[in-house]
Scaffold this active site. Structure first.
Site, PDB file in Angstrom:
ATOM      1  N   THR A 220       6.680  -5.216   4.970  1.00  0.00           N
ATOM      2  CA  THR A 220       5.671  -5.936   4.189  1.00  0.00           C
ATOM      3  C   THR A 220       5.300  -5.155   2.938  1.00  0.00           C
ATOM      4  O   THR A 220       5.092  -5.732   1.865  1.00  0.00           O
ATOM      5  CB  THR A 220       4.417  -6.207   5.035  1.00  0.00           C
ATOM      6  OG1 THR A 220       4.798  -6.655   6.338  1.00  0.00           O
ATOM      7  CG2 THR A 220       3.541  -7.263   4.382  1.00  0.00           C
ATOM      8  N   ASP A 221       5.210  -3.839   3.054  1.00  0.00           N
ATOM      9  CA  ASP A 221       4.903  -3.007   1.894  1.00  0.00           C
ATOM     10  C   ASP A 221       5.986  -3.126   0.814  1.00  0.00           C
ATOM     11  O   ASP A 221       5.693  -3.363  -0.360  1.00  0.00           O
ATOM     12  CB  ASP A 221       4.779  -1.542   2.312  1.00  0.00           C
ATOM     13  CG  ASP A 221       3.368  -1.159   2.724  1.00  0.00           C
ATOM     14  OD1 ASP A 221       2.428  -1.915   2.425  1.00  0.00           O
ATOM     15  OD2 ASP A 221       3.207  -0.102   3.356  1.00  0.00           O
ATOM     16  N   TYR A 222       7.229  -2.896   1.205  1.00  0.00           N
ATOM     17  CA  TYR A 222       8.311  -2.963   0.224  1.00  0.00           C
ATOM     18  C   TYR A 222       8.393  -4.357  -0.401  1.00  0.00           C
ATOM     19  O   TYR A 222       8.632  -4.503  -1.608  1.00  0.00           O
ATOM     20  CB  TYR A 222       9.646  -2.608   0.877  1.00  0.00           C
ATOM     21  CG  TYR A 222       9.874  -1.127   1.051  1.00  0.00           C
ATOM     22  CD1 TYR A 222      10.039  -0.291  -0.048  1.00  0.00           C
ATOM     23  CD2 TYR A 222       9.939  -0.555   2.320  1.00  0.00           C
ATOM     24  CE1 TYR A 222      10.258   1.068   0.111  1.00  0.00           C
ATOM     25  CE2 TYR A 222      10.155   0.800   2.488  1.00  0.00           C
ATOM     26  CZ  TYR A 222      10.317   1.610   1.384  1.00  0.00           C
ATOM     27  OH  TYR A 222      10.533   2.959   1.541  1.00  0.00           O
TER      28      TYR A 222
END
Length: 742
Positions: free
Chosen positions: A525-527
């Site tokens: 989700t971060d990337y």
């Protein structure tokens, strides 16, 4: 100024892509307002996934291809579509599996094989310390995001004088992009592919816990959250324990993990998930329940915020689907249009295509040296999602200045990973809590094109640096905020980390299946949020070329968690649930599975009955494509085919086709990377593009050496233009912390 045309209004793109990566790239570009015409067969089946991925596009048959190419601004093809030469203003995007050098040993374009060769399967935490077959096609999704980013970068460069150019993106690139903080080596560090090995999470304060009625993710990653958690649980004794007198990021050893978990697990089991969500939320501690995708799509906050929208589909009827990748203050994305029936727009497009005229390169000034040459970015971000966005902008040529407090980004503690997420930037320390620091920042903002922050909603306003203030200082400024829950709504001020949304979005449950949920080692989700943030920022810069003014761009992990699983994020009455994994999942079938060999592990991906039969001949038994992964034939198959055979010995020989006319793909396999102390091998790095000349950067495949000797991934996309005389022009910036060759 809200209500203007969408960011990519007026851009025409023709797409010929059957794979997820290409279709997802087209989905993103259509969501940003491009007129995307997709080539489909008249009898194509409109699956639930296609109802999302083809949304907002127009569908035509292949007879329209040549005419569309002549007038389109962009072509987008994968290996199922024809290759197109860029030129005369045309941007030609090609999405492939294995990179410019082609597939090793003629392997087919299968994501599991790429995940095997790049270490993605070996890197995932498991109970048995063995590799894991990932259920969610993260590599394809990331490849699609990067393709869309490259296209908008090329459009922006064309608007500023660059010619049409080729954009090439591979799934190898997607794999490396998802490991920007992992594939980093240096004199004092080597990136490890297998770290910790606990599928509940390496850090005991940042992991999964069983409750009285389900599972919960607790995200006390930083010192302040750790203190809040211990105060809530009335375990101040742990704060005083001599073994825990350090940052929670240092709690990853097996001994400390076992000690802390032994103290916390009985406490979390004593109350329900809902009770814990209320208690942890009130204490301002990041947390999330482990839910299914269906539950996530039904979330009332997501629907109230417009992150999930109703779409009346012509095949599936009333549905709920993800909204677009970002919210724009002045050039809002178009309302989602349902996916058309295959070829439904053929006649309409044939009637208008002769009038299509693509935009020529701007004649004003010299051609830019890089897509974002001359663009200045102020980076106020920390952790992963925030820094990835300006990192990608730097890779495309922007001048990025990372601004930190004297304490620095909390993830500087993860020294090697920090370099991977922050390459290509300059650094500056400012205390924004002091008037002098804020005044310096406002002076910088007057000359900047972009500000990126990932503070919680309201922080910039409390600092006196909110959107209204920044817009008054510089009306052309694009201000991108990447938050946990967005800038509005009842959850806006809540803290949010990647695994909170892994848990809530069904990602963990899908991988774990009927067993315990699985914490993905890749911060997906971060990337994804960082990459979509870069895409949305570029789209806002492109819109600025038309409107003359900047705007606010809102990206959140909450929104991203829907978009980054788009093909599985659809809710309707007849929906068939997507496949799920299990404990240390090895694959969905005997012919699509990970197998242990004498010297490691092998990934097998037979796709047809002919390939399954070829596997059977190697094993000395009958094998069907439908054989289950743990069926009665498994032990014999494993023993006969692989049990005493070296992966390296077996792989160079391909199974013979059943007859001379059959395609020579009797077996598709490759050894998994388990030699965990180095970057992926040079043969893979080379497959993402040749070195030097016009093709200087390749999507996170090139390892660039910084001033301290560390090496990390390279630039975000391969964009190469040619002048009328055929000479190559480099359109992307030199990559990495050092602008020179490594």
């Amino acid at each position: 100024m809200a209500g203007e045309a969408p960011p990519l209004a007026g851009i025409r793109m023709v797409e010929w892509a059957e794979g997820l990566a290409g279709s997802f790239a087209g989905f993103l570009l259509a969501a940003l307002g491009a007129d995307v015409v997709t080539i489909e067969a008249a009898g194509a089946r409109r699956t639930s996934a296609a109802s999302v991925l083809q949304r907002g596009k127009r569908s035509v048959d292949a007879v329209c291809w040549d005419a569309c190419v002549r007038g389109a601004d962009v072509t987008l093809t994968d290996e199922e579509g024809p290759a197109v030469e860029a030129g005369d203003g045309l941007i030609a995007c090609r999405v492939i599996a294995w990179g410019d050098a082609g597939a090793p040993r003629g392997l087919p374009p299968e994501e599991p094989l790429i995940a095997a060769m790049t270490g993605v399967q070996a890197m995932q935490w498991s109970w048995a310390g063995r590799p894991v077959w990932l259920v969610t096609p993260m590599l394809s999704y990331m490849t699609g995001m990067l393709a869309a980013l490259g296209v908008v970068g090329a459009l922006f460069a064309r608007r500023r004088g660059a010619p049409g150019q080729t954009v090439r993106v591979s799934q190898l690139d997607g794999a490396f992009a998802l490991n920007s903080g992992t594939y980093v080596t240096g004199p004092d560090h080597t990136g490890r592919l297998l770290q910790g090995g606990d599928p509940r999470g390496v850090y005991p304060t940042y992991g999964l816990y069983r409750t009285a009625d389900g599972w919960l993710f607790v995200g006390a990653l930083t010192q302040s959250f750790w203190v809040k958690l211990m105060m809530l649980l009335e375990r101040v004794d742990l704060l005083a324990d001599p073994r825990l007198q350090t940052n929670p990021l240092a709690f990853g050893s097996p001994e400390i993990r076992s000690f802390v978990r032994a103290a916390l697990e009985p406490m979390f089991r004593a109350r329900t998930t809902t009770e814990w969500l209320h208690a942890l939320g009130d204490a301002d501690i990041p947390c999330g329940a482990v839910e299914s995708r269906e539950q996530f799509l039904s979330d009332p906050d997501a629907r109230a915020l417009g992150l999930v929208v109703p779409v009346e589909d012509p095949v599936h009827g009333p549905t709920w689907q993800p909204a677009g990748p970002a919210a724009f203050s002045d050039t809002p994305a178009p309302a989602p249009r349902p996916a058309p029936l295959p070829c439904a727009d053929t006649e309409a497009v044939r009637g208008e295509v002769a009038a299509w005229r693509r935009e020529a390169a701007s004649a004003a000034g010299p051609s830019p040296r890089a897509c974002l040459d001359g663009v200045r970015v102020l980076d106020l971000t920390n952790f992963i999602a925030g820094p990835v966005c300006p990192m990608l902008l730097a890779d495309l040529g922007a001048d990025v200045v990372k601004i930190e407090s004297a304490e620095g980004d909390p993830f500087r503690l993860a020294a090697f990973a920090f370099l991977g997420w922050n390459r290509g930037k300059r650094a500056l320390v400012l205390d924004l809590k002091r008037a002098e620091g804020r005044e310096v920042f406002r002076d910088l903002a007057r000359q900047a094109d972009v500000v990126v922050d990932n503070f919680r909603a309201g922080v910039m306003e409390r600092l006196g640096l909110g959107w209204e203030t920044l817009h008054d200082v510089n009306p052309r400024l694009v201000h991108t905020s990447i938050t946990g829950y967005g800038s509005s709504g009842r959850l806006a001020t809540r803290p949010g980390f990647d695994p909170v949304f892994q848990a809530r979005s069904g990602l963990m449950q899908a991988q774990g299946g009927e067993d315990e949920p699985v914490f993905h080692m890749i911060a997906y989700t971060d990337y994804s949020a960082g990459t979509l943030g870069a895409l949305a920022t570029l789209a806002a810069l492109f819109a600025r070329e038309r409107t003359g003014h900047g705007q606010r761009v809102d990206v959140s992990l909450f929104r991203t968690a829907f978009v980054a699983q788009a093909a599985d994020m659809i809710l309707h009455q007849s929906r068939v649930p997507a496949g799920r994994g299990g404990r240390d999942y090895l694959g969905p079938g005997a012919c699509r599975r990970l197998y242990a060999c004498r010297d490691g592990w092998l990934c097998i991906t037979a796709r047809t009955e002919a390939e399954a039969a070829a596997l059977g001949r190697l094993a000395g038994m009958a094998v069907a494509l439908s054989d289950p992964p743990d069926g009665c034939a498994l032990s014999r198959f494993r023993r006969a085919l692989l049990g005493s055979v070296s992966a390296r010995e077996r792989l160079p020989r391909r199974a013979e086709p059943p007859d001379p006319g059959a395609r020579p793909h009797g077996r598709a396999g490759d050894p998994l990377r388990r030699d965990a102390d180095r970057l992926p091998p040079p043969r893979l790095v080379a497959r993402c593009g040749r070195r030097g000349g016009a093709a200087r950067g390749r999507l996170h495949a090139r390892a660039d050496r910084g001033p301290d000797g560390r090496r990390s991934g390279g630039a975000p996309c391969d964009l190469t233009a040619r002048r009328g005389d055929g000479a190559a022009l480099p359109i992307n910036a030199a990559c990495g912390p050092s602008r020179g060759e490594p």
